[in-house]
Design a protein around this motif. Structure first.
Motif, mmCIF file in Angstrom:
data_model
loop_
_atom_site.group_PDB
_atom_site.id
_atom_site.type_symbol
_atom_site.label_atom_id
_atom_site.label_comp_id
_atom_site.label_asym_id
_atom_site.label_seq_id
_atom_site.Cartn_x
_atom_site.Cartn_y
_atom_site.Cartn_z
ATOM 1 N N ASN A 69 0.954 -1.362 -0.087
ATOM 2 C CA ASN A 69 0.052 0.184 0.004
ATOM 3 C C ASN A 69 0.953 1.385 0.041
ATOM 4 O OD1 ASN A 69 -2.480 -1.319 -0.109
ATOM 5 N ND2 ASN A 69 -2.799 -1.533 2.147
ATOM 6 N N THR A 70 1.956 1.263 0.642
ATOM 7 C CA THR A 70 2.953 2.534 0.769
ATOM 8 C C THR A 70 3.397 2.590 -0.566
ATOM 9 O OG1 THR A 70 3.125 2.257 3.192
ATOM 10 C CG2 THR A 70 4.698 3.366 1.990
ATOM 11 N N SER A 71 4.005 1.574 -1.312
ATOM 12 C CA SER A 71 4.335 1.661 -2.366
ATOM 13 C C SER A 71 3.479 2.150 -3.539
ATOM 14 C CB SER A 71 5.033 0.267 -2.858
ATOM 15 O OG SER A 71 6.014 -0.202 -2.139
ATOM 16 N N ARG A 91 1.601 6.695 -6.820
ATOM 17 C CA ARG A 91 0.325 7.843 -7.243
ATOM 18 C C ARG A 91 0.961 9.167 -7.177
ATOM 19 N NH1 ARG A 91 -2.892 4.107 -3.792
ATOM 20 N NH2 ARG A 91 -4.067 2.570 -5.515
ATOM 21 N N ALA A 92 1.520 9.334 -5.940
ATOM 22 C CA ALA A 92 2.104 10.614 -5.625
ATOM 23 C C ALA A 92 3.193 11.100 -6.844
ATOM 24 C CB ALA A 92 2.680 10.795 -4.299
ATOM 25 N N SER A 93 3.780 10.309 -7.224
ATOM 26 C CA SER A 93 4.794 10.584 -8.205
ATOM 27 C C SER A 93 4.338 10.836 -9.498
ATOM 28 C CB SER A 93 5.963 9.297 -8.335
ATOM 29 O OG SER A 93 5.441 8.071 -8.812
ATOM 30 N N ILE A 94 3.085 10.219 -10.047
ATOM 31 C CA ILE A 94 2.510 10.632 -11.198
ATOM 32 C C ILE A 94 1.601 11.618 -10.921
ATOM 33 C CG2 ILE A 94 2.877 8.451 -12.309
ATOM 34 C CD1 ILE A 94 0.178 7.522 -11.680
ATOM 35 N N GLY A 95 1.428 12.171 -9.908
ATOM 36 C CA GLY A 95 0.501 13.404 -9.419
ATOM 37 C C GLY A 95 -1.051 13.086 -9.066
ATOM 38 N N ARG A 96 -0.990 11.972 -8.858
ATOM 39 C CA ARG A 96 -2.452 11.454 -8.524
ATOM 40 C C ARG A 96 -2.327 10.979 -7.055
ATOM 41 N NH1 ARG A 96 -4.530 7.483 -13.334
ATOM 42 N NH2 ARG A 96 -4.162 9.231 -14.936
ATOM 43 N N ARG A 97 -3.392 11.367 -6.079
ATOM 44 C CA ARG A 97 -3.486 11.012 -4.828
ATOM 45 C C ARG A 97 -4.495 10.601 -4.385
ATOM 46 N NH1 ARG A 97 -0.293 9.085 -1.224
ATOM 47 N NH2 ARG A 97 0.438 10.473 0.621
#
Length: 131
Positions: free
Chosen positions: A118-120, A125-131
């Motif tokens: 889940n953390t990965s 998601r954060a690295s591609i701009g989706r949260r």
């Protein structure tokens, strides 16, 4: 796509290992009164992972490549070992207290695998701009 990322492969392997260990523990508990039954366990994930990881040599890039699963891990189940311990007069070596402790360890390993996954995924998601 995500099966090629090492952290996802490792967390999946840990979850499968925990499930196999829970199954072995359940067999031990089911045979707690069987005369002559020897308690079994699964080799630790660290030992299994180190023996199956391919560090530096040829690496499988897809399933069934070199007779292994992708990533160089063998497709066989974890090795079952006989757990050492005291035996009862009928030759049974299952201790329900030990089995409860082992089950708690396996549950903890499974929870760790899910948390890492889940953390990965959140990092991805954060690295591609989706949260």
């Amino acid at each position: 796509m995500f099966d090629k990322i090492e952290i996802f492969r490792m967390s999946q392997g840990l979850a499968k290992h925990a499930a196999a260990r829970q199954s072995t523990i359940a067999q031990n508990v089911a045979n707690a009164d069987t005369p002559g039954y020897q308690a079994r366990d699964i080799a630790s994930f660290a030992e299994t992972y180190e023996t199956n990881a391919d560090h530096g040599g040829m690496r499988a890039t897809r399933a069934k490549h070199f007779g292994t699963t992708a990533g160089g891990y063998t497709a066989t189940a974890p090795e079952t070992i006989i757990r050492q311990g005291a035996t009862s007069p009928n030759g049974n070596s299952v201790s329900l207290e030990s089995e409860m402790m082992a089950a708690a360890e396996a549950k903890s390993d499974h929870n760790l695998a899910l948390a890492v996954y889940n953390t990965s995924m959140n990092i991805m998601r954060a690295s591609i701009g989706r949260r």
